[in-house]
Design a protein around this motif. Structure first.
Motif, PDB file in Angstrom:
ATOM      1  N   ALA A  80      -2.668   5.921   1.949  1.00 32.95           N
ATOM      2  CA  ALA A  80      -1.384   5.329   2.323  1.00 32.95           C
ATOM      3  C   ALA A  80      -1.168   5.407   3.830  1.00 32.95           C
ATOM      4  CB  ALA A  80      -0.249   6.036   1.582  1.00 32.95           C
ATOM      5  N   ARG A  81      -1.510   6.540   4.424  1.00 29.21           N
ATOM      6  CA  ARG A  81      -1.338   6.715   5.871  1.00 29.21           C
ATOM      7  C   ARG A  81      -2.254   5.785   6.664  1.00 29.21           C
ATOM      8  NH1 ARG A  81       3.124   9.140   8.046  1.00 29.21           N
ATOM      9  NH2 ARG A  81       3.738  10.948   6.799  1.00 29.21           N
ATOM     10  N   ALA A  82      -3.414   5.483   6.100  1.00 30.30           N
ATOM     11  CA  ALA A  82      -4.399   4.675   6.823  1.00 30.30           C
ATOM     12  C   ALA A  82      -4.064   3.186   6.829  1.00 30.30           C
ATOM     13  CB  ALA A  82      -5.790   4.884   6.217  1.00 30.30           C
ATOM     14  N   LEU A  83      -3.126   2.771   5.997  1.00 27.18           N
ATOM     15  CA  LEU A  83      -2.807   1.347   5.913  1.00 27.18           C
ATOM     16  C   LEU A  83      -2.109   0.855   7.174  1.00 27.18           C
ATOM     17  CD1 LEU A  83      -1.384   0.937   2.295  1.00 27.18           C
ATOM     18  CD2 LEU A  83      -3.574   0.083   3.142  1.00 27.18           C
ATOM     19  N   PRO A  84      -2.421  -0.362   7.602  1.00 28.75           N
ATOM     20  CA  PRO A  84      -1.643  -0.965   8.688  1.00 28.75           C
ATOM     21  C   PRO A  84      -0.293  -1.429   8.153  1.00 28.75           C
ATOM     22  CG  PRO A  84      -3.205  -2.553   7.842  1.00 28.75           C
ATOM     23  CD  PRO A  84      -3.487  -1.260   7.113  1.00 28.75           C
ATOM     24  N   LYS A  85       0.577  -1.821   9.035  1.00 31.10           N
ATOM     25  CA  LYS A  85       1.876  -2.336   8.606  1.00 31.10           C
ATOM     26  C   LYS A  85       1.675  -3.558   7.719  1.00 31.10           C
ATOM     27  CE  LYS A  85       6.467  -3.439  10.403  1.00 31.10           C
ATOM     28  NZ  LYS A  85       7.302  -3.585  11.625  1.00 31.10           N
ATOM     29  N   TYR A  86       2.357  -3.574   6.592  1.00 32.80           N
ATOM     30  CA  TYR A  86       2.279  -4.610   5.562  1.00 32.80           C
ATOM     31  C   TYR A  86       0.978  -4.554   4.765  1.00 32.80           C
ATOM     32  CZ  TYR A  86       6.073  -6.406   8.445  1.00 32.80           C
ATOM     33  OH  TYR A  86       7.221  -6.524   9.185  1.00 32.80           O
ATOM     34  N   GLY A  87       0.144  -3.539   4.995  1.00 31.36           N
ATOM     35  CA  GLY A  87      -1.045  -3.365   4.169  1.00 31.36           C
ATOM     36  C   GLY A  87      -0.637  -2.956   2.760  1.00 31.36           C
ATOM     37  N   ARG A  88      -1.360  -3.454   1.770  1.00 30.13           N
ATOM     38  CA  ARG A  88      -1.003  -3.224   0.368  1.00 30.13           C
ATOM     39  C   ARG A  88      -1.851  -2.106  -0.237  1.00 30.13           C
ATOM     40  NH1 ARG A  88       1.262  -6.595  -3.737  1.00 30.13           N
ATOM     41  NH2 ARG A  88       1.286  -8.338  -2.254  1.00 30.13           N
ATOM     42  N   LEU A  89      -1.210  -1.296  -1.074  1.00 37.09           N
ATOM     43  CA  LEU A  89      -1.917  -0.286  -1.856  1.00 37.09           C
ATOM     44  C   LEU A  89      -1.547  -0.470  -3.318  1.00 37.09           C
ATOM     45  CD1 LEU A  89      -2.608   3.386  -0.999  1.00 37.09           C
ATOM     46  CD2 LEU A  89      -1.827   2.808  -3.295  1.00 37.09           C
ATOM     47  N   THR A  90      -2.572  -0.505  -4.181  1.00 37.41           N
ATOM     48  CA  THR A  90      -2.365  -0.656  -5.617  1.00 37.41           C
ATOM     49  C   THR A  90      -3.011   0.517  -6.337  1.00 37.41           C
ATOM     50  OG1 THR A  90      -2.307  -3.081  -5.511  1.00 37.41           O
ATOM     51  CG2 THR A  90      -2.841  -2.090  -7.642  1.00 37.41           C
ATOM     52  N   LEU A  91      -2.237   1.181  -7.172  1.00 38.33           N
ATOM     53  CA  LEU A  91      -2.741   2.271  -8.005  1.00 38.33           C
ATOM     54  C   LEU A  91      -2.880   1.738  -9.424  1.00 38.33           C
ATOM     55  CD1 LEU A  91      -3.467   5.246  -8.530  1.00 38.33           C
ATOM     56  CD2 LEU A  91      -1.021   5.702  -8.798  1.00 38.33           C
ATOM     57  N   SER A  92      -4.084   1.847  -9.972  1.00 39.00           N
ATOM     58  CA  SER A  92      -4.361   1.275 -11.288  1.00 39.00           C
ATOM     59  C   SER A  92      -5.136   2.271 -12.141  1.00 39.00           C
ATOM     60  CB  SER A  92      -5.160  -0.024 -11.130  1.00 39.00           C
ATOM     61  OG  SER A  92      -5.387  -0.655 -12.371  1.00 39.00           O
ATOM     62  N   CYS A 109       3.572  -2.430  -0.346  1.00 30.19           N
ATOM     63  CA  CYS A 109       3.047  -2.545   1.014  1.00 30.19           C
ATOM     64  C   CYS A 109       3.750  -1.579   1.959  1.00 30.19           C
ATOM     65  CB  CYS A 109       3.205  -3.973   1.527  1.00 30.19           C
ATOM     66  SG  CYS A 109       2.224  -5.188   0.605  1.00 30.19           S
ATOM     67  N   SER A 110       2.995  -1.104   2.915  1.00 27.98           N
ATOM     68  CA  SER A 110       3.525  -0.153   3.883  1.00 27.98           C
ATOM     69  C   SER A 110       4.477  -0.846   4.855  1.00 27.98           C
ATOM     70  CB  SER A 110       2.376   0.489   4.669  1.00 27.98           C
ATOM     71  OG  SER A 110       2.870   1.262   5.740  1.00 27.98           O
ATOM     72  N   PRO A 111       5.670  -0.292   5.050  1.00 33.84           N
ATOM     73  CA  PRO A 111       6.582  -0.857   6.049  1.00 33.84           C
ATOM     74  C   PRO A 111       6.207  -0.461   7.472  1.00 33.84           C
ATOM     75  CG  PRO A 111       7.588   1.048   5.031  1.00 33.84           C
ATOM     76  CD  PRO A 111       6.276   0.829   4.318  1.00 33.84           C
ATOM     77  N   GLY A 112       5.106   0.281   7.596  1.00 34.42           N
ATOM     78  CA  GLY A 112       4.683   0.748   8.915  1.00 34.42           C
ATOM     79  C   GLY A 112       5.013   2.216   9.092  1.00 34.42           C
ATOM     80  N   SER A 113       4.079   2.957   9.658  1.00 32.38           N
ATOM     81  CA  SER A 113       4.290   4.385   9.869  1.00 32.38           C
ATOM     82  C   SER A 113       4.706   4.655  11.307  1.00 32.38           C
ATOM     83  CB  SER A 113       3.007   5.164   9.552  1.00 32.38           C
ATOM     84  OG  SER A 113       1.959   4.766  10.417  1.00 32.38           O
ATOM     85  N   TRP A 131       9.286   4.661   5.919  1.00 32.42           N
ATOM     86  CA  TRP A 131       7.976   4.757   5.262  1.00 32.42           C
ATOM     87  C   TRP A 131       8.029   5.733   4.091  1.00 32.42           C
ATOM     88  CZ3 TRP A 131       4.227   8.503   4.377  1.00 32.42           C
ATOM     89  CH2 TRP A 131       2.947   8.039   4.053  1.00 32.42           C
ATOM     90  N   GLN A 132       8.684   6.856   4.310  1.00 30.74           N
ATOM     91  CA  GLN A 132       8.804   7.851   3.247  1.00 30.74           C
ATOM     92  C   GLN A 132       9.623   7.318   2.077  1.00 30.74           C
ATOM     93  OE1 GLN A 132       7.497  10.867   2.878  1.00 30.74           O
ATOM     94  NE2 GLN A 132       6.537  11.169   4.880  1.00 30.74           N
ATOM     95  N   ALA A 133      10.753   6.694   2.370  1.00 31.49           N
ATOM     96  CA  ALA A 133      11.674   6.268   1.317  1.00 31.49           C
ATOM     97  C   ALA A 133      11.183   5.034   0.563  1.00 31.49           C
ATOM     98  CB  ALA A 133      13.053   5.994   1.923  1.00 31.49           C
ATOM     99  N   LYS A 134      10.638   4.061   1.285  1.00 31.20           N
ATOM    100  CA  LYS A 134      10.282   2.783   0.664  1.00 31.20           C
ATOM    101  C   LYS A 134       8.859   2.731   0.131  1.00 31.20           C
ATOM    102  CE  LYS A 134      13.410   0.036   3.568  1.00 31.20           C
ATOM    103  NZ  LYS A 134      13.481  -1.100   4.526  1.00 31.20           N
TER     104      LYS A 134
END
Length: 257
Positions: A80-92, A109-113, A131-134
């Motif tokens: 999650a930390r490594a994602l760029p802003k608006y990068g998507r993470l999917t847990l499946s 998607c990450s709102p940016g760190s 980032w923490q909340a959303k």
């Protein structure tokens, strides 16, 4: 006393041009920092121009203990930390009841760190709070709900990855794609089970899954092996099987750890 030399028209023209350039530069910088429209639930771009997409497929054929849960949470945190802003993470997770329908636990998607915040136009502390909340809190909350005390009767890993590779938001148009497989790597389904045939490639060639490969061209793949006190098959043979399988899919198979 010598008369002070007056500044000519070229000086004032240059000064005005410099001021206009500065003003236009500020407006241009502000325009470039205007965020795109995003979905209120996922924080993902409405134009679907995801800069990256990381899929974490977690297989729980055996229950996770506290240590397993801790390192899976740490893995999710790092991804999650490594994602760029608006990068998507999917847990499946695989779906034993319907092998070609893996369950999406969470996707957003990450709102940016704070690390990527522009201090001129943004407040790093507020960025981190958002980032923490959303992003971080809902991701970890859903992960904890699903991963605790969950055991699957089978592990249709190949079937799950076939479907994940076909996701519209995981195609070649996404600049950076990653697939993280968290599993003991024991494929076990009706169409092919390592518990029955072992890791013999000839046995796999005779299975219905031989000609059914996911489209993972250009996808960076990393397998994280869930520690077990005892493995059903020699782990080296299992790793070698998956290395060959991923290479045949066109994936950029990085490592098995």
């Amino acid at each position: 006393m010598p008369r002070r030399k007056e500044r000519g028209p070229w000086f004032w023209r240059g000064a005005i041009a410099l001021m206009l350039t500065s003003v236009f530069g500020l407006f241009a910088a502000a325009a470039m920092n205007q965020p795109p429209a995003t979905d209120s639930e996922t924080n993902c771009r409405m134009d679907r121009q995801d800069p990256s997409h990381t899929i974490v497929l977690v297989d729980q054929s055996d229950p996770f203990n506290a240590t397993d849960l801790a390192w899976v949470r740490a893995l999710l945190e790092d991804e999650a930390r490594a994602l760029p802003k608006y990068g998507r993470l999917t847990l499946s997770v695989p779906n034993a009841a319907s092998p070609y329908d893996p369950l999406t636990v969470w996707s957003g998607c990450s709102p940016g760190s704070a690390e990527g915040a522009n201090p001129i136009f943004q407040n790093p502390r507020m960025i981190e709070q958002a980032w923490q909340a959303k992003f971080h809190k809902p991701l970890m909350g859903r992960a904890d709900e699903v991963l605790v005390d969950t055991v699957a009767p089978s592990s249709p890993l190949m079937e799950a990855m076939f479907t994940l590779g076909d996701r519209p938001d995981f195609q070649a148009g996404v600049p950076a794609r990653r697939l993280i497989l968290v599993s003991d790597l024991m494929q076990h389904s009706k169409d092919f089970s390592m518990y029955k045939t072992g890791t013999e490639w000839e046995a796999f060639e005779d299975s219905p899954l031989m000609d059914l490969r996911p489209g993972l061209e250009g996808v960076a793949v990393v397998a994280r092996v869930v520690p077990r006190q005892e493995y059903a098959l020699p782990l080296g043979e299992v790793k070698a099987f998956w290395q060959r399988w991923f290479q045949d899919t066109g994936a950029e198979y990085g490592s098995v750890t």
